[in-house]
Design a protein around this motif. Sequence first.
Motif, PDB file in Angstrom:
ATOM      1  N   VAL A   1       0.835  -1.193   0.000  1.00 50.11           N
ATOM      2  CA  VAL A   1       0.000   0.000   0.000  1.00 50.11           C
ATOM      3  C   VAL A   1       0.867   1.238   0.000  1.00 50.11           C
ATOM      4  O   VAL A   1       1.756   1.367   0.818  1.00 50.11           O
ATOM      5  CB  VAL A   1      -0.934   0.021   1.233  1.00 50.11           C
ATOM      6  CG1 VAL A   1      -1.578   1.393   1.375  1.00 50.11           C
ATOM      7  CG2 VAL A   1      -1.997  -1.038   1.093  1.00 50.11           C
TER       8      VAL A   1
ATOM      9  N   ARG B   1      -6.259  -1.299  -7.514  1.00 43.19           N
ATOM     10  CA  ARG B   1      -6.506  -1.563  -6.096  1.00 43.19           C
ATOM     11  C   ARG B   1      -5.466  -2.512  -5.531  1.00 43.19           C
ATOM     12  O   ARG B   1      -4.963  -3.396  -6.226  1.00 43.19           O
ATOM     13  CB  ARG B   1      -7.890  -2.184  -5.942  1.00 43.19           C
ATOM     14  CG  ARG B   1      -8.241  -2.622  -4.531  1.00 43.19           C
ATOM     15  CD  ARG B   1      -9.321  -3.696  -4.567  1.00 43.19           C
ATOM     16  NE  ARG B   1      -8.885  -4.863  -5.329  1.00 43.19           N
ATOM     17  CZ  ARG B   1      -9.677  -5.858  -5.698  1.00 43.19           C
ATOM     18  NH1 ARG B   1     -10.958  -5.814  -5.414  1.00 43.19           N
ATOM     19  NH2 ARG B   1      -9.192  -6.889  -6.369  1.00 43.19           N
TER      20      ARG B   1
ATOM     21  N   PHE C   1      -4.062  -4.253  -1.366  1.00 48.91           N
ATOM     22  CA  PHE C   1      -4.365  -4.427   0.053  1.00 48.91           C
ATOM     23  C   PHE C   1      -3.144  -4.967   0.767  1.00 48.91           C
ATOM     24  O   PHE C   1      -2.442  -5.847   0.259  1.00 48.91           O
ATOM     25  CB  PHE C   1      -5.529  -5.398   0.245  1.00 48.91           C
ATOM     26  CG  PHE C   1      -5.849  -5.706   1.690  1.00 48.91           C
ATOM     27  CD1 PHE C   1      -5.409  -6.885   2.275  1.00 48.91           C
ATOM     28  CD2 PHE C   1      -6.538  -4.799   2.463  1.00 48.91           C
ATOM     29  CE1 PHE C   1      -5.681  -7.165   3.604  1.00 48.91           C
ATOM     30  CE2 PHE C   1      -6.822  -5.065   3.791  1.00 48.91           C
ATOM     31  CZ  PHE C   1      -6.387  -6.254   4.365  1.00 48.91           C
TER      32      PHE C   1
ATOM     33  N   ASN D   1      -6.390  -0.692   2.309  1.00 46.11           N
ATOM     34  CA  ASN D   1      -6.519  -0.689   0.852  1.00 46.11           C
ATOM     35  C   ASN D   1      -5.902   0.552   0.217  1.00 46.11           C
ATOM     36  O   ASN D   1      -5.900   1.630   0.809  1.00 46.11           O
ATOM     37  CB  ASN D   1      -7.986  -0.750   0.443  1.00 46.11           C
ATOM     38  CG  ASN D   1      -8.619  -2.097   0.723  1.00 46.11           C
ATOM     39  OD1 ASN D   1      -9.289  -2.273   1.748  1.00 46.11           O
ATOM     40  ND2 ASN D   1      -8.415  -3.044  -0.166  1.00 46.11           N
TER      41      ASN D   1
ATOM     42  N   VAL E   1      -6.709   2.458  -3.387  1.00 44.67           N
ATOM     43  CA  VAL E   1      -7.632   2.489  -4.529  1.00 44.67           C
ATOM     44  C   VAL E   1      -7.362   3.759  -5.316  1.00 44.67           C
ATOM     45  O   VAL E   1      -7.453   4.866  -4.767  1.00 44.67           O
ATOM     46  CB  VAL E   1      -9.104   2.452  -4.093  1.00 44.67           C
ATOM     47  CG1 VAL E   1     -10.016   2.376  -5.319  1.00 44.67           C
ATOM     48  CG2 VAL E   1      -9.377   1.275  -3.161  1.00 44.67           C
TER      49      VAL E   1
ATOM     50  N   GLN F   1      -7.268   1.214   7.951  1.00 41.38           N
ATOM     51  CA  GLN F   1      -7.331   1.789   6.619  1.00 41.38           C
ATOM     52  C   GLN F   1      -6.593   3.122   6.631  1.00 41.38           C
ATOM     53  O   GLN F   1      -6.641   3.847   7.632  1.00 41.38           O
ATOM     54  CB  GLN F   1      -8.778   2.021   6.171  1.00 41.38           C
ATOM     55  CG  GLN F   1      -9.589   0.784   5.860  1.00 41.38           C
ATOM     56  CD  GLN F   1      -9.174   0.121   4.549  1.00 41.38           C
ATOM     57  OE1 GLN F   1      -8.282   0.595   3.833  1.00 41.38           O
ATOM     58  NE2 GLN F   1      -9.814  -0.998   4.238  1.00 41.38           N
TER      59      GLN F   1
ATOM     60  N   ASP G   1     -12.496   0.787   1.507  1.00 41.42           N
ATOM     61  CA  ASP G   1     -12.674  -0.641   1.712  1.00 41.42           C
ATOM     62  C   ASP G   1     -12.239  -1.316   0.416  1.00 41.42           C
ATOM     63  O   ASP G   1     -11.577  -0.699  -0.414  1.00 41.42           O
ATOM     64  CB  ASP G   1     -14.120  -0.990   2.100  1.00 41.42           C
ATOM     65  CG  ASP G   1     -14.193  -2.233   2.987  1.00 41.42           C
ATOM     66  OD1 ASP G   1     -14.038  -3.347   2.458  1.00 41.42           O
ATOM     67  OD2 ASP G   1     -14.373  -2.082   4.212  1.00 41.42           O
ATOM     68  N   ASN G   2     -12.636  -2.559   0.236  1.00 38.30           N
ATOM     69  CA  ASN G   2     -12.201  -3.370  -0.899  1.00 38.30           C
ATOM     70  C   ASN G   2     -13.023  -3.018  -2.141  1.00 38.30           C
ATOM     71  O   ASN G   2     -13.846  -3.801  -2.607  1.00 38.30           O
ATOM     72  CB  ASN G   2     -12.360  -4.853  -0.532  1.00 38.30           C
ATOM     73  CG  ASN G   2     -11.893  -5.777  -1.637  1.00 38.30           C
ATOM     74  OD1 ASN G   2     -10.899  -5.502  -2.306  1.00 38.30           O
ATOM     75  ND2 ASN G   2     -12.619  -6.867  -1.841  1.00 38.30           N
TER      76      ASN G   2
ATOM     77  N   SER H   1     -17.889  -1.604  -2.826  1.00 33.76           N
ATOM     78  CA  SER H   1     -16.847  -2.463  -2.272  1.00 33.76           C
ATOM     79  C   SER H   1     -17.381  -3.874  -2.055  1.00 33.76           C
ATOM     80  O   SER H   1     -18.555  -4.077  -1.752  1.00 33.76           O
ATOM     81  CB  SER H   1     -16.324  -1.895  -0.949  1.00 33.76           C
ATOM     82  OG  SER H   1     -17.365  -1.773   0.004  1.00 33.76           O
TER      83      SER H   1
ATOM     84  N   GLN I   1     -15.070  -6.233   6.989  1.00 30.69           N
ATOM     85  CA  GLN I   1     -15.169  -5.468   5.749  1.00 30.69           C
ATOM     86  C   GLN I   1     -16.598  -4.994   5.579  1.00 30.69           C
ATOM     87  O   GLN I   1     -17.530  -5.516   6.197  1.00 30.69           O
ATOM     88  CB  GLN I   1     -14.723  -6.318   4.544  1.00 30.69           C
ATOM     89  CG  GLN I   1     -13.238  -6.650   4.561  1.00 30.69           C
ATOM     90  CD  GLN I   1     -12.827  -7.479   3.362  1.00 30.69           C
ATOM     91  OE1 GLN I   1     -13.067  -8.677   3.315  1.00 30.69           O
ATOM     92  NE2 GLN I   1     -12.220  -6.838   2.382  1.00 30.69           N
TER      93      GLN I   1
END
Length: 364
Positions: free
Chosen positions: A6, A257, A259, A265, A267, A317, A323-324, A345, A353
């Motif tokens: 990240v 993206r 993680f 995450n 993004v 985060q 989030d994902n 997400s 999550q």
Amino acid sequence: MRLRHVIATVTAGLAAATTLTAAGPAAARPAHLVPLVPHARAGHACSSTVSIDRFSDALDKTTYDGTFVGNLSALAVDRDGSLAALSDRSQLFDLDARTLRPKSAVHLADENGADLDSEGLVLDLPHPRLRSRGGTPTGTLLVTSEVEPSIRRYSRDGKILDRLPVPPSLLVAPAGRATSNQTFEGLTLLPGGRTLLASMEDPIAGDSADLVRFQTWTRTKGDHFRLAAQYGYRIDAGLGVPEVQATPDGRLLVLERGFTAGVGNTVRLYLADPRHATDTSGIENLTGQGGVRLIKKTLLADLAACPSLGATAKQPQPNPLLDNIEGMTITGRDRTGRLQVLLVSDDNQNPVQTTRFYYLRVRA
């Protein structure tokens, strides 16, 4: 999705300046009835070209008719303005565009009746003059699975109608050079509806670690698709491509993206232009050299720089808003011409999550 490095920073002043929440805890109210609270746009900039209006957690950890509503990997806008939301657990939900409340669900399966790892979605809609009477949904569904990979065409009630060809090199090893769960994540129709494009999430064996392939198909008679050009796209270090959407002028919005456990995450949203890229379908190994023109990309926003709008995260985060994020669709334009972009997400049915919808405005 494998763990990725990240690279993300957050401006503390942005987070501290936000005081409103788009969707907070729903005390004594069903989650699907939690209102979407609009925000003033001042101070909602993620970058000079992207702003966020609001977010909604209305569908987080909810069910519809006994089916878990989550694991959402793709979005599309239907003819009537409603939203189609694809779960990677073989479910396609029809959502009310205003409340996000599910209205129906269709189960998808392969030729043997087994569930799909369904990731990419296109609603292939006919011309408005060809709509059926009585409000019956028209058109067909194009759905990717990332474990073979495959693209199947379905009727609106979930019956398989067709299966598109896939280049041998993009098949999962040992049949090809791809890795399972790292193949066709994104799917979009280019303007005019003649060209379909799928984005690989990660590189295939033999290609550089920062180059992924975008595969296209051309529509033929009978609404079948034949293989067409392929292009190379350079990803940021440690990231992959979970979604791609065509803009009205033929360019692409591309999500990248990643993680990392304990960090969270990354993004990023890019604007990409494939129109002058080299067709790489005949190139065995992509190295980024040898005169190959890759898809040109321009960073629109790192979403870690968006204001948090009071969002909370259930795990670390860089920005609690994140989030994902895995699904994306363009829902229209605002009065100034900016694209209205909706993200979602994938919560992986994981208690730490969140299923979260993000409402962006993008000047492309």
